[in-house]
Design an enzyme around this catalytic site. Structure first.
Site, PDB file in Angstrom:
ATOM      1  N   THR A  13       0.842  -1.188   0.000  1.00  0.00           N
ATOM      2  CA  THR A  13       0.000   0.000   0.000  1.00  0.00           C
ATOM      3  C   THR A  13       0.880   1.241   0.000  1.00  0.00           C
ATOM      4  OG1 THR A  13      -0.082  -0.165   2.393  1.00  0.00           O
ATOM      5  CG2 THR A  13      -1.931  -1.092   1.163  1.00  0.00           C
ATOM      6  N   CYS A  14       0.323   2.355  -0.412  1.00  0.00           N
ATOM      7  CA  CYS A  14       1.083   3.600  -0.465  1.00  0.00           C
ATOM      8  C   CYS A  14       1.499   4.027   0.937  1.00  0.00           C
ATOM      9  CB  CYS A  14       0.252   4.703  -1.115  1.00  0.00           C
ATOM     10  SG  CYS A  14       0.189   4.492  -2.904  1.00  0.00           S
ATOM     11  N   PRO A  15       2.680   4.599   1.101  1.00  0.00           N
ATOM     12  CA  PRO A  15       3.625   4.962   0.040  1.00  0.00           C
ATOM     13  C   PRO A  15       4.641   3.877  -0.289  1.00  0.00           C
ATOM     14  CG  PRO A  15       4.421   5.844   2.087  1.00  0.00           C
ATOM     15  CD  PRO A  15       3.161   5.076   2.417  1.00  0.00           C
TER      16      PRO A  15
END
Lengths: 381, 88
Positions: free
Chosen positions: B26-28
């Site tokens: 998942t980001c980042p």
């Protein structure tokens, strides 16, 4: 036949899991059907959140250390040793203390994070941190006598332990200097690697106005490339240079080398199914806490909740049942917003965080939890 | 998706120096994996980043421009995107 469960690492995840298994597999352990061993590199359990308060003279590193033996159920065998090799085919471990390998039927890896300051030239000489006992003590030496100049808080490594801590440290220093009448003589800059002030978009959106209203300068898209200790200059990959008088860095993090050597994952993080926490590249191996590459924060609450999931799954497995327990990404975190105020967030894989309004009562809740943490390590709360 | 000056294709002939598979992160995470690969690489190296995070579509081009690197191509697949980034 005895089921051998071996846990590597006596941090929050390993300690909570060991006590969870002692209770959950009570009868099986007493009957000799299950043996649980906890291997830790040292005799103590360390509660790292204490380190945030050390630079301000509020706590001592010793406040975050207790002997594992005092915290772990007596039916769990604790061995003070360092694992040097994991052989997931032979299902055995080499250690620094035993010539004979330690075999396992079920392995849980909770080897945590280490700091890799050497990955950024000059950082070890020019930077300080509050992510280690020695680092927090060295920073205290500087911070207590810091009365004027430019303090730069630079988040260099990501992922890193306790994602909220850099924001907390920034808010706390601002408030601490302000209350002591020094803030006008001290400039504070906060740098972050991506375009937001935090990896989580909701927390970033909440934190940015707080940083701005406290006159904390924000530098985003700032990935520190090198430090010049003699000149006091921090340079980013993006070409920005910052002059500093005191550099407080969140260093790059790595897991331990045995993870990569065993083919379990890169940089010491074990590739896992983010729900079952089973290793993707080996059978009968779980990982939890910082060592597990789940994408959720490297935080104690995560390790705590993951321990409950793995405890249930292991109990099912040793009883010949299909394990169904799954980790839902649950994370909770107190976020200090000054020396006497804090916020709180709770989130999981499906529900994003929504920080609540900071208050003194939440700050006291955080301090109270830090005191009662030892009950968590014992598996009581 | 349209990004000025960047080709968006279904397949490309660019040969990457290294591939970073950040699918599932998942980001980042994907952007940080890219930044790590660029940090470790040499000038002229091309990093191929695989990501299935929606936010990478904005994060990656923004950072590449900010850092002065070159985003040569974005390759669309059914369930992920490949970014070809050359280190300046």
């Amino acid at each position: 036949m005895t089921d051998d469960i071996v846990i590597i690492g006596g941090g929050t995840g390993g300690a909570v899991l060991a006590n969870d298994l002692a209770e959950r597999l009570d009868d099986e352990i007493d009957a000799g059907e299950v043996r649980v061993r906890l291997l830790n590199d040292g005799p103590d359990h360390v509660y790292k959140p204490v380190w945030l308060y050390v630079p301000f003279g509020k706590r001592e590193p010793a406040d975050g250390r207790r002997p594992l033996r005092e915290l772990i159920d007596n039916r769990i065998e604790i061995e003070d040793t360092r694992v040097t090799e994991i052989d997931t085919d032979a299902k055995q471990l080499q250690t620094t203390t035993d010539a004979t390998p330690i075999g396992y039927d079920h392995l849980v890896v909770g080897t945590g994070s280490t700091l890799a300051s050497d990955e950024v030239p000059g950082l070890q000489e020019g930077g300080h941190d509050f992510y280690s006992e020695d680092g927090s003590l060295a920073l205290r030496e500087e911070l207590l006598s810091f009365t004027e100049g430019h303090l730069v808080l630079s988040v260099i490594g990501s992922p890193h332990m306790c994602p909220a801590a850099p924001l907390e440290f920034s808010f706390m220093t601002d408030d601490w200097f302000r209350k002591r009448g020094l803030r006008e003589d001290i400039e504070i800059t906060y740098t972050y690697p991506i375009q937001r002030v935090h990896g989580n978009a909701q927390i970033a959106e909440w934190a940015r106005p707080l940083l701005e209203e406290r006159d904390i300068t924000i530098e985003t898209f700032f990935n520190a490339e090198s430090v010049e200790p003699d000149e006091g200059v921090l340079t980013s990959m993006e070409g920005t240079e910052l002059d500093y008088d005191l550099l407080v860095a969140i260093p790059p993090h790595r897991g331990v080398d045995i993870i990569e050597d065993a083919g379990l994952g890169d940089r010491g993080w074990v590739d896992v199914d983010k729900h079952t926490l089973e290793a993707e590249h080996a059978e009968d191996v779980y990982a939890l806490g910082d060592a597990a590459a789940t994408g959720v924060p490297k935080a104690g609450s995560v390790a705590h909740y993951q321990a409950g999931t793995i405890g249930q799954r292991l109990a099912s497995e040793v009883r010949g049942q299909v394990p169904t327990a799954a980790y839902d990404g649950k994370t909770i975190c107190f976020i200090e917003t000054g020396m006497d105020s804090a916020s709180f967030v709770e989130f999981d894989y499906q529900n994003p965080p929504s920080p609540i309004a900071p208050s003194q009562s939440i700050h006291w809740s955080k301090l109270a939890y830090n005191e009662s943490y030892w009950l968590t390590a014992r598996g009581l709360i | 998706m349209e990004i000025k000056g960047v080709g968006v294709t279904m397949s490309t002939s660019i040969e990457p120096t290294t591939t970073v598979d950040a699918r599932g992160a998942t980001c980042p995470g994907p952007l940080m994996d890219l930044i790590g690969a660029i940090r470790d690489g040499e000038s002229g190296d091309v990093v191929r980043l695989l990501s299935d995070a929606e936010q990478s579509r904005t994060d990656v081009p923004e950072w590449v421009e900010e850092a002065g690197n070159t985003l040569h191509e974005i390759e669309e697949h059914d369930d992920y995107t490949a970014f070809y980034v050359e280190k300046a």
